[in-house]
Design a protein around this motif. Sequence first.
Motif, PDB file in Angstrom:
ATOM      1  N   HIS A  32       0.803  -1.099  -0.175  1.00 17.28           N
ATOM      2  CA  HIS A  32      -0.015  -0.204   0.070  1.00 17.28           C
ATOM      3  C   HIS A  32       0.912   1.228  -0.152  1.00 17.28           C
ATOM      4  O   HIS A  32       0.341   2.416   0.005  1.00 17.28           O
ATOM      5  CB  HIS A  32      -0.981  -0.114   1.282  1.00 17.28           C
ATOM      6  CG  HIS A  32      -1.946  -1.007   1.098  1.00 17.28           C
ATOM      7  ND1 HIS A  32      -2.880  -1.147   0.216  1.00 17.28           N
ATOM      8  CD2 HIS A  32      -2.166  -2.270   1.934  1.00 17.28           C
ATOM      9  CE1 HIS A  32      -3.381  -2.468   0.255  1.00 17.28           C
ATOM     10  NE2 HIS A  32      -3.206  -2.933   1.351  1.00 17.28           N
ATOM     11  N   ALA A 142       3.386   6.450   3.357  1.00 20.81           N
ATOM     12  CA  ALA A 142       2.062   6.088   3.880  1.00 20.81           C
ATOM     13  C   ALA A 142       1.189   7.467   4.141  1.00 20.81           C
ATOM     14  O   ALA A 142       0.278   7.951   3.674  1.00 20.81           O
ATOM     15  CB  ALA A 142       1.681   5.410   5.089  1.00 20.81           C
ATOM     16  N   ILE A 147      -0.481   7.012   0.404  1.00 18.93           N
ATOM     17  CA  ILE A 147      -1.800   6.803   0.936  1.00 18.93           C
ATOM     18  C   ILE A 147      -2.447   8.092   1.167  1.00 18.93           C
ATOM     19  O   ILE A 147      -3.581   8.333   0.590  1.00 18.93           O
ATOM     20  CB  ILE A 147      -2.016   6.038   2.242  1.00 18.93           C
ATOM     21  CG1 ILE A 147      -1.217   4.621   1.786  1.00 18.93           C
ATOM     22  CG2 ILE A 147      -3.396   5.649   2.836  1.00 18.93           C
ATOM     23  CD1 ILE A 147      -1.134   3.494   3.060  1.00 18.93           C
ATOM     24  N   CYS A 180      -4.945   9.054  11.345  1.00 23.88           N
ATOM     25  CA  CYS A 180      -5.559   8.059  10.616  1.00 23.88           C
ATOM     26  C   CYS A 180      -5.054   6.552  10.917  1.00 23.88           C
ATOM     27  O   CYS A 180      -5.783   5.870  11.051  1.00 23.88           O
ATOM     28  CB  CYS A 180      -5.410   8.234   9.332  1.00 23.88           C
ATOM     29  SG  CYS A 180      -3.685   8.182   8.680  1.00 23.88           S
ATOM     30  N   ASN A 182      -2.624   4.924   9.747  1.00 24.03           N
ATOM     31  CA  ASN A 182      -1.794   4.453   8.455  1.00 24.03           C
ATOM     32  C   ASN A 182      -0.372   4.121   8.787  1.00 24.03           C
ATOM     33  O   ASN A 182       0.207   2.905   8.412  1.00 24.03           O
ATOM     34  CB  ASN A 182      -1.883   5.127   7.108  1.00 24.03           C
ATOM     35  CG  ASN A 182      -3.375   4.827   6.488  1.00 24.03           C
ATOM     36  OD1 ASN A 182      -3.934   3.805   6.333  1.00 24.03           O
ATOM     37  ND2 ASN A 182      -4.122   6.048   6.211  1.00 24.03           N
ATOM     38  N   GLN A 185       0.166   1.244  10.913  1.00 24.68           N
ATOM     39  CA  GLN A 185      -0.091  -0.140  10.090  1.00 24.68           C
ATOM     40  C   GLN A 185       0.896  -0.541   9.516  1.00 24.68           C
ATOM     41  O   GLN A 185       1.198  -1.713   9.121  1.00 24.68           O
ATOM     42  CB  GLN A 185      -1.577   0.117   9.301  1.00 24.68           C
ATOM     43  CG  GLN A 185      -2.591   0.320  10.304  1.00 24.68           C
ATOM     44  CD  GLN A 185      -3.044  -0.839  11.007  1.00 24.68           C
ATOM     45  OE1 GLN A 185      -3.004  -1.957  10.951  1.00 24.68           O
ATOM     46  NE2 GLN A 185      -3.413  -0.429  12.405  1.00 24.68           N
TER      47      GLN A 185
END
Length: 199
Positions: A32, A142, A147, A180, A182, A185
């Motif tokens: 991602h 990210a 992202i 968020c 991200n 993660q």
Amino acid sequence: MRLKVNGQPVEAQEGSLLLDVVDVPTLCHHPHTETQGLCRLCLVEVDGRLLPACATPAREGMEVWTDTDALRTLRKTLLEWLALTTDLSLAPELQDLLASYGADPGRWGALTVRKGSAPIRDNPFFLRDYAKCVNCRRCVDACGDGIMGVYALTLENRGLLAHPTTPLDRPLPETPCVFCGNCVQVCPTGALRPLGLEV
């Protein structure tokens, strides 16, 4: 298309990367984010050259070697240097890789570039613990182009001293961060982790 991997014929789809075709360790790559070719763990030998599998397109007729003695030595050394400079206590996959390659960080002597830095607790959601950062840059990507597109994280310094931080080293609540999660993660080592997982 057909190519050879470790002497065996393999089918690959048009437009695929070597990482889609071969089984090699990787650290900076994440599906991602757009980070590619930084950690060098996924290097493979292609026609006598070392190339990162995460950034090299598969081509018809390629001959790829993934586990030569030279590649194993290179990966072992890279892992040893990560262990020397970084606290990997929350990175079980990297610890497993160290063991599988027979890595011995102690053979290089003592070096603790980031291990002593204290975690930064500047928000109610997660810690930034750069002692555990391997500088894979997944979090920066990210948060930026990969992202979110908010750019609350950036890179500071160079070489072994490089690490993610906030613009002008500001507390996260003073940046465009929307919390968020991200970045948390995609972090492979626990350098960014939810509050309550302090180690």
